[in-house]
Design a protein around this motif. Sequence first.
Motif, PDB file in Angstrom:
ATOM      1  N   GLU A   1     -26.022  -2.056 -10.446  1.00 18.58           N
ATOM      2  CA  GLU A   1     -25.145  -2.765  -9.521  1.00 18.58           C
ATOM      3  C   GLU A   1     -24.747  -4.122 -10.087  1.00 18.58           C
ATOM      4  N   ARG A   2     -25.703  -4.812 -10.705  1.00 15.56           N
ATOM      5  CA  ARG A   2     -25.393  -6.106 -11.317  1.00 15.56           C
ATOM      6  C   ARG A   2     -24.349  -5.959 -12.410  1.00 15.56           C
ATOM      7  N   ALA A   3     -24.539  -4.959 -13.258  1.00 16.43           N
ATOM      8  CA  ALA A   3     -23.600  -4.743 -14.361  1.00 16.43           C
ATOM      9  C   ALA A   3     -22.207  -4.405 -13.834  1.00 16.43           C
ATOM     10  N   GLU A   4     -22.157  -3.631 -12.761  1.00 16.94           N
ATOM     11  CA  GLU A   4     -20.865  -3.247 -12.200  1.00 16.94           C
ATOM     12  C   GLU A   4     -20.093  -4.464 -11.700  1.00 16.94           C
ATOM     13  N   ARG A   5     -20.806  -5.433 -11.101  1.00 19.89           N
ATOM     14  CA  ARG A   5     -20.132  -6.655 -10.626  1.00 19.89           C
ATOM     15  C   ARG A   5     -19.535  -7.435 -11.800  1.00 19.89           C
ATOM     16  N   LEU A   6     -20.248  -7.450 -12.918  1.00 25.27           N
ATOM     17  CA  LEU A   6     -19.738  -8.152 -14.096  1.00 25.27           C
ATOM     18  C   LEU A   6     -18.535  -7.428 -14.692  1.00 25.27           C
ATOM     19  N   ILE A   7     -18.627  -6.117 -14.830  1.00 28.71           N
ATOM     20  CA  ILE A   7     -17.543  -5.341 -15.433  1.00 28.71           C
ATOM     21  C   ILE A   7     -16.284  -5.368 -14.568  1.00 28.71           C
ATOM     22  N   ASN A   8     -16.466  -5.438 -13.251  1.00 27.09           N
ATOM     23  CA  ASN A   8     -15.305  -5.412 -12.351  1.00 27.09           C
ATOM     24  C   ASN A   8     -14.453  -6.676 -12.430  1.00 27.09           C
ATOM     25  N   ILE A   9     -14.907  -7.667 -13.183  1.00 22.77           N
ATOM     26  CA  ILE A   9     -14.076  -8.848 -13.422  1.00 22.77           C
ATOM     27  C   ILE A   9     -12.837  -8.476 -14.226  1.00 22.77           C
ATOM     28  N   TRP A  10     -12.953  -7.459 -15.085  1.00 20.89           N
ATOM     29  CA  TRP A  10     -11.878  -7.135 -16.016  1.00 20.89           C
ATOM     30  C   TRP A  10     -10.535  -6.844 -15.348  1.00 20.89           C
ATOM     31  N   PRO A  11     -10.425  -5.858 -14.464  1.00 15.65           N
ATOM     32  CA  PRO A  11      -9.099  -5.576 -13.899  1.00 15.65           C
ATOM     33  C   PRO A  11      -8.519  -6.760 -13.142  1.00 15.65           C
ATOM     34  N   LEU A  12      -9.370  -7.529 -12.459  1.00 14.96           N
ATOM     35  CA  LEU A  12      -8.894  -8.702 -11.732  1.00 14.96           C
ATOM     36  C   LEU A  12      -8.259  -9.704 -12.686  1.00 14.96           C
ATOM     37  N   LEU A  13      -8.974 -10.022 -13.764  1.00 13.80           N
ATOM     38  CA  LEU A  13      -8.467 -11.014 -14.698  1.00 13.80           C
ATOM     39  C   LEU A  13      -7.232 -10.520 -15.445  1.00 13.80           C
ATOM     40  N   LEU A  14      -7.188  -9.232 -15.736  1.00 14.69           N
ATOM     41  CA  LEU A  14      -6.006  -8.709 -16.408  1.00 14.69           C
ATOM     42  C   LEU A  14      -4.767  -8.874 -15.526  1.00 14.69           C
ATOM     43  N   ILE A  15      -4.919  -8.657 -14.239  1.00  9.68           N
ATOM     44  CA  ILE A  15      -3.796  -8.842 -13.308  1.00  9.68           C
ATOM     45  C   ILE A  15      -3.381 -10.315 -13.263  1.00  9.68           C
ATOM     46  N   VAL A  16      -4.364 -11.199 -13.082  1.00 13.67           N
ATOM     47  CA  VAL A  16      -4.072 -12.637 -12.972  1.00 13.67           C
ATOM     48  C   VAL A  16      -3.429 -13.155 -14.257  1.00 13.67           C
ATOM     49  N   CYS A  17      -3.992 -12.782 -15.401  1.00  8.67           N
ATOM     50  CA  CYS A  17      -3.477 -13.276 -16.679  1.00  8.67           C
ATOM     51  C   CYS A  17      -2.084 -12.725 -16.965  1.00  8.67           C
ATOM     52  N   PHE A  18      -1.835 -11.480 -16.585  1.00 10.27           N
ATOM     53  CA  PHE A  18      -0.510 -10.905 -16.803  1.00 10.27           C
ATOM     54  C   PHE A  18       0.541 -11.638 -15.971  1.00 10.27           C
ATOM     55  N   ILE A  19       0.229 -11.875 -14.714  1.00 11.15           N
ATOM     56  CA  ILE A  19       1.179 -12.585 -13.848  1.00 11.15           C
ATOM     57  C   ILE A  19       1.418 -13.995 -14.355  1.00 11.15           C
ATOM     58  N   SER A  20       0.342 -14.687 -14.728  1.00  8.83           N
ATOM     59  CA  SER A  20       0.474 -16.051 -15.242  1.00  8.83           C
ATOM     60  C   SER A  20       1.325 -16.087 -16.505  1.00  8.83           C
ATOM     61  N   ALA A  21       1.075 -15.130 -17.432  1.00  7.07           N
ATOM     62  CA  ALA A  21       1.850 -15.094 -18.676  1.00  7.07           C
ATOM     63  C   ALA A  21       3.318 -14.803 -18.410  1.00  7.07           C
ATOM     64  N   LEU A  22       3.594 -13.968 -17.414  1.00  5.80           N
ATOM     65  CA  LEU A  22       4.974 -13.610 -17.094  1.00  5.80           C
ATOM     66  C   LEU A  22       5.713 -14.782 -16.456  1.00  5.80           C
ATOM     67  N   VAL A  23       5.029 -15.497 -15.556  1.00  6.46           N
ATOM     68  CA  VAL A  23       5.663 -16.609 -14.855  1.00  6.46           C
ATOM     69  C   VAL A  23       5.956 -17.777 -15.791  1.00  6.46           C
ATOM     70  N   THR A  24       5.067 -18.010 -16.734  1.00  3.82           N
ATOM     71  CA  THR A  24       5.191 -19.195 -17.599  1.00  3.82           C
ATOM     72  C   THR A  24       5.748 -18.867 -18.978  1.00  3.82           C
ATOM     73  N   ILE A  25       6.341 -17.702 -19.171  1.00  2.39           N
ATOM     74  CA  ILE A  25       6.763 -17.280 -20.497  1.00  2.39           C
ATOM     75  C   ILE A  25       7.805 -18.223 -21.103  1.00  2.39           C
ATOM     76  N   ARG A  26       8.657 -18.795 -20.301  1.00  2.88           N
ATOM     77  CA  ARG A  26       9.715 -19.667 -20.818  1.00  2.88           C
ATOM     78  C   ARG A  26       9.180 -21.039 -21.226  1.00  2.88           C
ATOM     79  N   ARG A  27       7.977 -21.381 -20.767  1.00  4.21           N
ATOM     80  CA  ARG A  27       7.426 -22.692 -21.113  1.00  4.21           C
ATOM     81  C   ARG A  27       6.718 -22.684 -22.462  1.00  4.21           C
ATOM     82  N   ARG A  28       6.389 -21.500 -22.963  1.00  2.00           N
ATOM     83  CA  ARG A  28       5.702 -21.417 -24.251  1.00  2.00           C
ATOM     84  C   ARG A  28       6.713 -21.254 -25.371  1.00  2.00           C
ATOM     85  N   LYS A  29       6.245 -21.461 -26.588  1.00  2.00           N
ATOM     86  CA  LYS A  29       7.132 -21.389 -27.738  1.00  2.00           C
ATOM     87  C   LYS A  29       6.568 -20.430 -28.780  1.00  2.00           C
ATOM     88  N   GLY A  30       7.474 -19.879 -29.579  1.00  2.00           N
ATOM     89  CA  GLY A  30       7.057 -19.050 -30.699  1.00  2.00           C
ATOM     90  C   GLY A  30       6.262 -17.830 -30.268  1.00  2.00           C
TER      91      GLY A  30
END
Length: 598
Positions: free
Chosen positions: A312-341
């Motif tokens: 159960e402990r391991a499952e709580r740690l592993i379940n961070i992955w899909p959450l962070l992938l969603i958050v990071c994808f949205i953040s990268a999409l919203v701020t794409i014009r602010r980054r360079k190269g």
Amino acid sequence: MPIEWLMATALFAATAFVVVWQNRHVAVLWDLSYVLDNSYRIALGQIPYRDFPFAHPPLTFLIQATIIKLSGRVFWHHVAYCALVGGAGTFLTWRIVRRILAGTKHQKSIALLLSLPLVPLGIYSVFPHPFYDPDCSLAILVSLVLLLHIDRKPSALVLPIITGISLAVPLFVKQNTGLAFLAAASVSIAALMVWQSMRHENVRHYLITLLAAVVMLAIAIVVIHRAAGLSNYWQWTIRFAAERRTPARGEMIGIYADRMILVWLGFIVTGIVLFWLNRSRNKALLLLAAVLSSVPFIWPAIYLLRDSDSSERAERLINIWPLLLIVCFISALVTIRRRKGISRLLPFIVIAAIHGCFMSQQLWGSTYAIWPLLLILIAMTLADFSATSIRLDAGLVLRSDGRTSPPYKRSMDFNLLPLALTIATAFSLTIAGAFYVRSHERLSYANLDDGELKRSTLPQLKGLATRGDWIPNFEELVRYSDANIPADAGILLLPGEDPFYYAIGRKPQFPVLLFDHTVNPYSPEQIRQICRDRNITWLIVKQDLQNQDDAVDEEKDKITTALEDDFEQVESLTNYEIYRRIDPNAKKDSDDDDDDKP
């Protein structure tokens, strides 16, 4: 040497220490034998894909074969390799994060803190033996370091060439992860070339990188074709591997179906909204926003106190992955014009590589060697968040008396928010990761906890240790084989859980060494015919397996049943049954005598 570099070196050493410590009491014989035995047969001159079926790209096995050829069959040499590569993975992650955070507040501290969880969660910390997943992660990290530098020197020639070569390397370490990484990087670079050409900006370094990747891929294809045959390579590493490993589409999407993801997203969104509404930069509200945004990361550490079940402990740690992938994808999409190269599309390259890795064993089985990629995504999100905060605080703040004043003092507290988020995230992941590694939950398919700790006494296996009688029983088999089985005899070991050929120093004569659905293409009847064609005269069957997968035991029994008419038992060791081929002529004479009897 600056204190920052000293601390990064300490992280390197701590990660390497964890890998060595793991090897001092953990030996996953099933996977270890697969790498060592196949690397040994390659060191003897056998060519994978041509001389025997092989479902994986060659680079990891070529590296281990080179170690064997240069220094002999000594297990601790492979341990040293894993320790150095594990430490290098943590160090490279720190350099990548440091580069991503350049120009943000507290960048040095945040980079070091984000690298801290890799001490227990480094590429070789969870599974401590030589393997293709960690090696592929290292290759990707090297390529990311180079990608982040090509924009700094757009007029350079050598750097883009090396970067392009590095893009193709992961494909020949692990095909699913490497292919996703190469495809995403190539498409991203091509898109950047089109975008910057339209803006009349320099694209020379991107063009050189892409051409170098294509040339490297072409050279690799030619080498493989001349050595093993391109059709053979395609058959085993693409067709066969995809047939045995590719998950259903529903399983891939299923990782995002957990309802708790919505709960954790609610905490993060609430923290962000609270931050946006806190125009006065109230300290209490800033602290509350940081806590709410950190709850999904803190929860796995808190859960250690709530539940003693390691699964159960391991499952709580592993379940961070899909959450962070969603958050990071949205953040990268919203701020794409602010980054360079290349930084514009780098998050999407990393996300693609992660999902490519998921194609082998989905979320639970695949994440153990790619934690650096997740921490790199977190760093990118923090960099975007910090850039947003700077834009919000830029300019002047209207005071209550109608005049304006510099926002510097108010921003001092506000700029601590990314650091506070990082501290909560880093320490929570480190604590939860340490318990995850200590519980061996990722390695639960192997029996690692029953019995006393036993260490190998054979010189070639020096450093091999695990709980139970697996090692003493295997050494009994090695001594029996040395004394009783001729050196040139053909041997079939079922199901291949032990590094038998590596330990005994004999050339394998059967095309498959591990009898598992994912790597063995032969049916029991085909195995019986191959034994006859290749004159396999000895059969060794392991009784009690460290691998606790029932399917492996069932496959072993099916093969043994198919071979029982051709072999007779001659010895019974502690955990192994020894069989020798029945002389066909003697068997025929016996059958004739039976026919003559009234």
